[in-house]
Every structure is written in structure tokens, then in C-alpha cells.
Design an enzyme around this catalytic site. Sequence first.
Site, PDB file in Angstrom:
ATOM      1  N   GLY A 188     -22.873   3.820  -4.257  1.00 53.84           N
ATOM      2  CA  GLY A 188     -21.890   4.133  -5.099  1.00 53.84           C
ATOM      3  C   GLY A 188     -21.150   2.880  -5.880  1.00 53.84           C
ATOM      4  O   GLY A 188     -21.984   2.077  -6.356  1.00 53.84           O
ATOM      5  N   TYR A 190     -23.811  -0.232  -6.525  1.00 51.83           N
ATOM      6  CA  TYR A 190     -24.358  -0.076  -7.643  1.00 51.83           C
ATOM      7  C   TYR A 190     -24.458  -1.370  -8.313  1.00 51.83           C
ATOM      8  O   TYR A 190     -25.674  -2.105  -8.870  1.00 51.83           O
ATOM      9  CB  TYR A 190     -23.986   1.108  -8.619  1.00 51.83           C
ATOM     10  CG  TYR A 190     -25.105   1.112  -9.677  1.00 51.83           C
ATOM     11  CD1 TYR A 190     -26.349   2.005  -9.601  1.00 51.83           C
ATOM     12  CD2 TYR A 190     -24.749   0.679 -10.742  1.00 51.83           C
ATOM     13  CE1 TYR A 190     -27.174   2.020 -10.602  1.00 51.83           C
ATOM     14  CE2 TYR A 190     -25.655   0.660 -11.950  1.00 51.83           C
ATOM     15  CZ  TYR A 190     -26.709   1.213 -11.784  1.00 51.83           C
ATOM     16  OH  TYR A 190     -27.640   1.479 -12.791  1.00 51.83           O
ATOM     17  N   LYS A 224       0.857  -1.142   0.076  1.00 53.21           N
ATOM     18  CA  LYS A 224       0.096  -0.043  -0.013  1.00 53.21           C
ATOM     19  C   LYS A 224       1.065   1.310  -0.023  1.00 53.21           C
ATOM     20  O   LYS A 224       2.024   0.827   0.376  1.00 53.21           O
ATOM     21  CB  LYS A 224      -0.878  -0.041   1.397  1.00 53.21           C
ATOM     22  CG  LYS A 224      -2.094   0.853   1.233  1.00 53.21           C
ATOM     23  CD  LYS A 224      -3.168   0.104   0.194  1.00 53.21           C
ATOM     24  CE  LYS A 224      -4.385   0.340   0.339  1.00 53.21           C
ATOM     25  NZ  LYS A 224      -5.417  -0.551  -0.198  1.00 53.21           N
TER      26      LYS A 224
END
Length: 427
Positions: free
Chosen positions: A218, A222, A104
Site C-alpha cells: 500500500g 510502495y 486523536k
Amino acid sequence: MGFNPFEMAQQQFDAVAEKLGLSESIRALLREPMREFSFTLPVRMDDGSMKVFRGYRVQHNDGRGPCKGGIRFYPGETIDTVRALATWMTWKCAVVDIPLGGGKGGIDCDPRVLSMTEQERLCRAWVRALSANVGPVQDVPAPDMMTNGQHMIWMLDEYETIHHGKFPGFITGKPVGSGGSLGRTEATGYGVICTLHEALKALHIDISTTTASVQGFGNVAYYACERYLKLGGKIVSVSCWDNTDKKSYVYKRATGVDIVELKAISDKFGSIDKNKAKELGYEILPGECWLEQDVDILIPAALENQINKDTVGRISNSVKVIAEGANGPTTPEADEVIKARNIFVIPDFLCNAGGVTCSYFEQVQCNMNYFWEKDEVLEKLDLKMASAFQKVHEMAVQKNVYMRDAAYMIAIDRVASACVARGWAIR
Ligand code: NAD
């Protein structure tokens, strides 16, 4: 001391290490990142001044393959947050059995107050600082909080300039047509429903007879809704943040939510128009109500820390499955209550792993310079997600453990085995 996500990631690891009876050398290796980079990024601003930002990249473990994980633009980003997220990426890639490790990155910055040219210089500076330590066979970044396909293209361009060649597999989340994969937009939400479908089969429940309440509207929510509806389920409510009122609302319709119609009355920030929704027969309820609907399935797909000790008691007795689309929606205290109530949980790092799985497909397609049709991508995604679910479920049944614990046990054991095989630790 405030909440430290890396300490939480280490505590979770320690608990599973104990259950698996891991040796001291494996524990010492896996509870810390293998490599960390923390560096200054001097950037020329549009007004001619210089500003120094701090950048990070943490490579938690690459025993199973190159590190993989997003790069966040986040004001107040800390090395401990990046360490925790890199650790969780290791477990996420391992649980879906893709040959990648965990990484990350981040930059402490607020892109909302930076111009596009300043953001471009920041992206290029981040790549220059790390150019020897990232790449298709070392560590593959991707978009994350407040970064997108445009940032990935700038980063790719800088990397290719430095390394004198084309290396589209250096980074994922690129736009389709610039090395991106078809299906990536849908991948996380579709993956959520693939695991939900498997869970319902295991519970002998026909998905087409079920109802669901979804938190969020979102990207993840969705496409999860889209696929769930295609399989015959009924969505009773969705919820979303309202930018004008600065709070969230639930949009409920007992006869079922029509996501296309709601999307059509949403603004560019995703807020649904309340008045138009009312005209279409929706009831508007306070945001927390998503959790107390009398449905079979709850899909948290918005934020972390939504099902916690204060809210867990509001879950209706009708709920049979929680499919965690969001990262970290459930706290350990809430887990205890959910376990006691015998609600089936599909843990986040399994349930929402469709995104990273499709990023892996993007890298594979880039490396061979041959792009698949969308159907092929989605078919491969389903195979991966369903087989990951089945392995975790088998473990949960065999060892009589909670699904989250079973997922951790599988992921950590896979990474430990790879490290032992390489001679990095002793069993
Ligand atoms: P997004 O920004 O597209 O959508 C977030 C949604 O949450 C929006 O509809 C917003 O209105 C809603 N929301 C915000 N605050 C809310 C609140 N208080 N109550 C109800 N709704 C609220 O984000 P996304 O990409 O869909 O991500 C959602 C979650 O899934 C995050 O936890 C993210 O880390 C996780 N996730 C995303 C992906 C991916 O590929 N996009 C992959 C893995 C995990």
C-alpha cells in the site's frame, strides 16, 4: 475483558517512567490525557431521517505545542482506542522533535454505508461540536482510517465559516492545490528508508548489498520499496491482501521485485493479479511467508500484531534489521525474542514518523502561506528523520537499551521537560 489499547499505552508509559525515575507528578500528568471530548452528532440522513453518531477528540498533551493527530471513521470506535492513539501521537511527535503534542479523534460510524452528502454533514457536525477547542494553535486534525483529503476540506470549510477567515493550518492531509504539501504521499515510506539507511550505516552494512522482504503493497510499502530500490537494495518479496480470495499472498522473485510492473497489474483496491504475476516470473506463496525469507531486512508495512509469539520463531537467521513501517506490528512477547537474537529494530513511532513530520511541514507552509518545492520538503524530511534516528541510536548505545526503549525514553523525557518548564509538574 477484551484488549484495551489505552491500558497497554499506560503500561508502556509506566515501564519507561520507572526506567527514567520520573516523579509522581510527571507520571500523574502524562499517563492520562489532558482533555477529552465525547459528544453526540445528530445528522440528517438523505432519506430525511435523523441519526445520532458519537464523536470523540482526545488531547493527550500539548506541552510541546498544539495537539496533532488523525480523525478516524471507524465502526465501534471507543474512547479508549482514541485515548491510546492520542498518547502514542504525543510520543511520536516528541521523538522526531516537532513542536506538536498528541491528539486523536474519531466518529463511531461506517463510511462504507454512508453517502458522500451524509459524510459531509458528519464532518461539518464534528467541527461544529469542537470549533472552540481545535484550530491551528490548539489542535490540528488530519486524515486517518477511512478519512481522506475530501473529508479534511469539508472540515476546513466548516471551521473557516465559523471563525470568519482563512485558517488553512487548521487541518492537514489536504489535497495538493487546496493547501496540501507536496511529498506527503511519499513521506511515510521514504522516512522508513531514511531511518533504515541510518541503521545500516551504524551497523557498517552497505545498503546496496542488502535484500529485503516487505509485508504490504500500500502507501507506506510502495514508497518504502521505491526509495530502497533507488539506493540499490534488492526486494525479494512483497505481499498484499487479495480481495477475491479474502487472504494475503506473498509475491516473490529471487532476481528482484519490480514494483512498477506489480503496480501495473494491481486493481483499484490494491490486489495484485496472481496469474499475470506468475507470467512475469513471480512465485505466489501464502501471506505469512513474508517473514521467513532469507533476507537482511524485514519491513512490516501492513498491519499491527504481525510479529508475535506465534510467528517470531519463523524469522530467518539472515535477518539483521526490522524497520517497522506499520503501527504496532510487533508484540512485547516477540520483542523479547528479537532482543535475544540481537536483531536491530527501528521502532514504529520513529520509523513511520515521516507522515506526521510532513503534516507538520504542511501546517508550517499553510501558516506562512508559502509552499515549498517537493525537493525542499523531502530534504527537510530526511534531515528530521536522520537526526531523530541518530539521537535514539546514541541513547540505545549509551544506556545499552533496546531501540524501542531508547525511543520511548527520549520522547517521554522531552515531553516531561516541557511540562516541568511550564510549571505543570515537578521533577
Ligand atoms: P494502505 O491501506 O495503503 O496499505 C495496506 C497494505 O497492506 C495493502 O497493500 C494491503 O493489501 C496490505 N495488507 C492488508 N492485509 C494484509 C495481510 N494480512 N497481509 C499482507 N498484506 C496485507 O495502508 P498504509 O497507509 O500503507 O498503512 C500501512 C501501515 O502503516 C498501517 O499500520 C498504518 O497505520 C501505518 N502508517 C501509515 C502512515 C501513512 O502515512 N499512510 C503513517 C504512519 C503509519
